[in-house]
Design a protein around this motif. Structure first.
Motif, short mmCIF file in Angstrom:
data_model
loop_
_atom_site.label_atom_id
_atom_site.label_comp_id
_atom_site.label_asym_id
_atom_site.label_seq_id
_atom_site.Cartn_x
_atom_site.Cartn_y
_atom_site.Cartn_z
N GLN A 38 0.83 -1.21 0.00
CA GLN A 38 0.00 0.00 0.00
C GLN A 38 0.86 1.26 0.00
OE1 GLN A 38 -3.04 -0.21 3.05
NE2 GLN A 38 -3.45 -2.36 2.65
N ARG A 39 2.09 1.12 -0.50
CA ARG A 39 3.00 2.27 -0.52
C ARG A 39 2.57 3.30 -1.55
NH1 ARG A 39 8.48 -0.89 -1.52
NH2 ARG A 39 7.02 -1.98 -2.92
N GLU A 40 2.93 4.55 -1.28
CA GLU A 40 2.59 5.66 -2.16
C GLU A 40 3.87 6.33 -2.65
OE1 GLU A 40 0.58 10.07 -1.68
OE2 GLU A 40 -0.41 8.38 -0.72
N PHE A 41 3.97 6.45 -3.99
CA PHE A 41 5.09 7.16 -4.60
C PHE A 41 4.54 8.23 -5.53
CE2 PHE A 41 6.64 2.76 -3.96
CZ PHE A 41 7.68 3.02 -3.07
N LEU A 42 5.19 9.38 -5.53
CA LEU A 42 4.82 10.49 -6.44
C LEU A 42 3.34 10.85 -6.32
CD1 LEU A 42 6.77 9.28 -9.62
CD2 LEU A 42 7.52 10.92 -7.89
N GLY A 43 2.80 10.69 -5.12
CA GLY A 43 1.41 11.06 -4.88
C GLY A 43 0.39 10.08 -5.41
N ILE A 44 0.84 8.89 -5.85
CA ILE A 44 -0.08 7.87 -6.38
C ILE A 44 -0.32 6.82 -5.31
CG2 ILE A 44 -0.51 6.17 -8.19
CD1 ILE A 44 1.47 7.68 -9.95
N PRO A 45 -1.52 6.68 -4.78
CA PRO A 45 -1.79 5.64 -3.77
C PRO A 45 -1.60 4.24 -4.36
CG PRO A 45 -3.57 7.26 -3.86
CD PRO A 45 -2.70 7.51 -5.05
N ASN A 46 -1.08 3.34 -3.55
CA ASN A 46 -0.89 1.94 -4.00
C ASN A 46 -0.16 1.90 -5.34
OD1 ASN A 46 -2.61 1.08 -1.74
ND2 ASN A 46 -4.29 1.85 -2.99
N THR A 47 0.93 2.60 -5.40
CA THR A 47 1.57 2.93 -6.68
C THR A 47 1.84 1.72 -7.57
OG1 THR A 47 2.66 4.78 -5.57
CG2 THR A 47 3.49 4.16 -7.74
N LEU A 48 2.53 0.70 -7.03
CA LEU A 48 2.93 -0.42 -7.89
C LEU A 48 1.73 -1.22 -8.39
CD1 LEU A 48 6.20 -1.74 -6.20
CD2 LEU A 48 5.92 -0.17 -8.13
N ASN A 49 0.70 -1.34 -7.56
CA ASN A 49 -0.51 -2.04 -8.01
C ASN A 49 -1.25 -1.25 -9.09
OD1 ASN A 49 -0.11 -4.26 -6.40
ND2 ASN A 49 -1.50 -3.58 -4.78
N VAL A 50 -1.04 0.07 -9.11
CA VAL A 50 -1.68 0.90 -10.13
C VAL A 50 -0.89 0.87 -11.44
CG1 VAL A 50 -2.31 3.27 -10.76
CG2 VAL A 50 -2.80 2.43 -8.46
N VAL A 51 0.41 1.19 -11.35
CA VAL A 51 1.20 1.33 -12.57
C VAL A 51 1.49 -0.01 -13.25
CG1 VAL A 51 2.27 3.46 -11.74
CG2 VAL A 51 3.42 1.27 -11.35
N SER A 52 1.39 -1.12 -12.50
CA SER A 52 1.63 -2.43 -13.11
C SER A 52 0.53 -2.83 -14.08
CB SER A 52 1.78 -3.51 -12.03
OG SER A 52 0.64 -3.56 -11.19
N ASN A 53 -0.53 -2.02 -14.17
CA ASN A 53 -1.59 -2.26 -15.16
C ASN A 53 -1.27 -1.67 -16.52
OD1 ASN A 53 -3.96 -3.61 -13.74
ND2 ASN A 53 -3.57 -1.90 -12.36
N PHE A 54 -0.22 -0.85 -16.60
CA PHE A 54 0.10 -0.17 -17.85
C PHE A 54 0.33 -1.12 -19.03
CE2 PHE A 54 3.20 2.01 -20.68
CZ PHE A 54 2.37 3.03 -21.13
N PRO A 55 1.00 -2.28 -18.82
CA PRO A 55 1.19 -3.20 -19.95
C PRO A 55 -0.11 -3.64 -20.62
CG PRO A 55 2.64 -3.81 -18.15
CD PRO A 55 1.74 -2.75 -17.63
N PHE A 56 -1.22 -3.72 -19.87
CA PHE A 56 -2.49 -4.09 -20.48
C PHE A 56 -2.91 -3.06 -21.53
CE2 PHE A 56 -2.92 -6.36 -16.38
CZ PHE A 56 -3.24 -7.62 -16.86
N LEU A 57 -2.71 -1.78 -21.21
CA LEU A 57 -3.08 -0.73 -22.14
C LEU A 57 -2.24 -0.80 -23.40
CD1 LEU A 57 -4.74 1.83 -22.72
CD2 LEU A 57 -2.94 3.15 -21.58
N VAL A 58 -0.93 -1.03 -23.23
CA VAL A 58 -0.03 -1.07 -24.38
C VAL A 58 -0.38 -2.22 -25.32
CG1 VAL A 58 2.38 -1.41 -25.10
CG2 VAL A 58 1.85 0.02 -23.11
N ILE A 59 -0.48 -3.44 -24.78
CA ILE A 59 -0.74 -4.59 -25.64
C ILE A 59 -2.16 -4.56 -26.19
CG2 ILE A 59 -1.47 -6.14 -23.78
CD1 ILE A 59 0.62 -7.03 -26.91
N GLY A 60 -3.11 -4.00 -25.42
CA GLY A 60 -4.48 -3.89 -25.92
C GLY A 60 -4.58 -2.98 -27.13
N LEU A 61 -3.91 -1.83 -27.05
CA LEU A 61 -3.93 -0.88 -28.17
C LEU A 61 -3.17 -1.42 -29.37
CD1 LEU A 61 -3.46 2.53 -26.30
CD2 LEU A 61 -5.57 1.54 -27.21
N ILE A 62 -2.03 -2.07 -29.11
CA ILE A 62 -1.27 -2.67 -30.21
C ILE A 62 -2.11 -3.72 -30.92
CG2 ILE A 62 0.68 -4.19 -30.74
CD1 ILE A 62 2.28 -2.71 -28.62
N GLY A 63 -2.77 -4.57 -30.15
CA GLY A 63 -3.61 -5.60 -30.74
C GLY A 63 -4.74 -5.03 -31.57
#
Length: 294
Positions: A38-63
């Motif tokens: 539940q750590r917060e970095f750069l003002g983003i709550p639960n940072t790693l659980n949030v940003v680790s979703n970014f690959p879904f956006l990349v591969i979804g758009l590429i597909g």
């Protein structure tokens, strides 16, 4: 509609009704929202659980782009294009919905995390029906399957019962590998389906071991973060499959292919034939005349 199709739907509906009658309701546990990291970095709550979703956006758009750019995937059937379009939309939406949920985990936001996943799950089932059973039936099934996924989410939200959603989520985990092995594919590179299923299974294990992995890594990364990264490998493998595959000239199931390969291996590796008899080898020798040097 053929009688066997009606029977299949009847059996499926009856099985679902019986399952709902004989099993108790599964409420959503509040502890589900209590993630290890539940750590917060750069003002983003639960940072790693949030940003680790970014690959879904990349591969979804590429597909999505490759589905419509210059016939890159070379779909043979129109229904395939629709099915894979729904799949990649679901994958890209997972990034948005899951990130929104993890910023402030609660039941209301969890809806938007699970809804895109059901779109991806149900699309995959429709794609298998289109490719390996019947194009028309598979194409027609896209909308009912998507609606079934949406209804499972609404049922959970209004009745606090996860049973329909659990079926939508976990049945594909069983059905897809089984169909990938037993049903003859239209295209090559079918083993990519098994790689995708393997990574999804690994993701579910990491999700269950969220806090354990967080402790093992000395609070560097949690199991849930790794779950996102492993789950994102599923559309990656399927995209690689679509890019590499070609139409299979002789359609045969993976199971049959493995049997043939194993038989050839038994014949070449040892002296045991497929029927259990021992091969005999006959060697002939020829004499080579010796020419004396002068």
């Amino acid at each position: 509609m053929k009688k066997r199709t009606v029977y299949a739907w009847g059996v499926a509906i009856l099985s679902f009704v019986v399952l709902m009658i004989v099993t108790p309701a599964i409420p959503q546990s509040e502890a589900y929202h209590d993630f290890a990291d539940q750590r917060e970095f750069l003002g983003i709550p639960n940072t790693l659980n949030v940003v680790s979703n970014f690959p879904f956006l990349v591969i979804g758009l590429i597909g999505l782009v490759l589905c419509y750019y210059g016939d890159y995937f070379k779909f043979s059937l129109q229904g395939e294009l629709w099915g894979w379009t729904c799949f990649y939309i679901g994958v890209a939406a997972v990034a948005i919905g899951s990130s929104y949920y993890h910023l402030k985990p609660n039941d209301a936001r969890l809806v938007w995390d699970r809804l895109p996943m059901t779109i991806a799950f149900t699309s995959i089932i429709a794609i298998f029906i289109i490719e390996r059973i019947d194009e028309r039936k598979g194409t027609i099934s896209i909308i009912p399957l998507l609606l079934a996924g949406i209804v499972s989410i609404l049922y959970w939200r209004f009745f606090d019962d996860l049973r329909p959603y659990a079926m939508v989520q976990f049945l594909p985990c069983i059905a897809i590998p089984v169909m990938a092995i037993l049903l003859p594919p239209m295209y090559t590179h079918s083993t990519y389906w098994l790689w995708a299923a393997g990574f999804y299974l690994l993701a579910k294990v990491e999700e269950a071991a969220d806090k354990v992995i967080y402790d093992w890594t000395h609070h560097i990364v949690s199991g849930h973060t790794l779950k996102h990264l492993c789950a994102a490998m599923v559309p990656v493998f399927l995209t690689l499959m679509l890019a590499k595959r070609t139409v299979e000239p002789e359609r045969q199931s993976l199971l049959k292919t493995w049997k043939i390969s194993w038989t050839k291996f038994r014949k070449t590796d040892g002296t045991v034939e497929s029927n259990g008899t021992v091969e005999s080898y006959t060697c002939t020798y020829s004499t080579v005349p010796v020419v004396e040097s002068q």
